[in-house]
Design an enzyme around this catalytic site. Sequence first.
Site, PDB file in Angstrom:
ATOM      1  N   LEU A  15       0.847  -1.199   0.000  1.00 18.08           N
ATOM      2  CA  LEU A  15       0.000   0.000   0.000  1.00 18.08           C
ATOM      3  C   LEU A  15       0.881   1.247   0.000  1.00 18.08           C
ATOM      4  CD1 LEU A  15      -2.513  -1.435   2.592  1.00 18.08           C
ATOM      5  CD2 LEU A  15      -3.068  -0.873   0.208  1.00 18.08           C
TER       6      LEU A  15
ATOM      7  N   HIS B 116       2.421 -11.043   9.515  1.00 17.70           N
ATOM      8  CA  HIS B 116       3.571 -11.461   8.693  1.00 17.70           C
ATOM      9  C   HIS B 116       4.100 -12.789   9.239  1.00 17.70           C
ATOM     10  CE1 HIS B 116       6.912 -11.094   5.978  1.00 17.70           C
ATOM     11  NE2 HIS B 116       7.681 -11.492   6.978  1.00 17.70           N
TER      12      HIS B 116
END
Length: 193
Positions: A88, A104
């Site tokens: 992003l 993650h």
Amino acid sequence: MVRTAVLVSGGGTNLQALIDTAERGEMPSVELALVVSNSAGAFALERAKRSGIRAEYLEKAAFEERLNALLEAEGIGLIVLAGFLRILSADFTRRWAGRIINIHPSLIPSFCGEGYYGLRVHSAALARGVKVTGATVHFVNEIPDGGEIIAQRAVEVLPGDTPEALQRRVMEQAEWIILPQAAEKVAEMLERS
Ligand code: GAR
């Protein structure tokens, strides 16, 4: 409750963990209101529809513009990146600062940043020969995987592990547990602020 959007790109097992946790009543501050995918074929969209959550695919052109419009229209207060494999922009992450978190599949700062996603993370961990890996939930800022850490959980690497076997263990023993916990924690903080 904080109206929450989950951004996905693939199978959506982390989305499923969020849905299951919400259904058990263990995420009282989170209202799963919207699921958005940047991939039309993502099975995560099916999971959302099955659970009665609005599911939208957004194509590449003007992705963030359309996403912002959708998030505003739905009154979204928290964004969860759950296997969302597109980076992003700084404009977007600044606009949603403190309201956007990501899972993650490693112990940050190991095996993270641009190019480290999905199975690649586990292949890199195996190639380096680490004996412990895990997962991290963090706030999202303009640096890929660089935002403040919210939660981490360690997972053992076992002899003979393949990237697929390690990915599954990290999901089961870390991701599916810490992502719903972190989402609840952040939503609760947002509700009180
Ligand atoms: C998960 O392992 C997630 O941590 C990872 O992609 C997988 C998505 O699985 N995300 C990243 O690598 C982000 N850099 P899922 O679609 O089954 O939740």
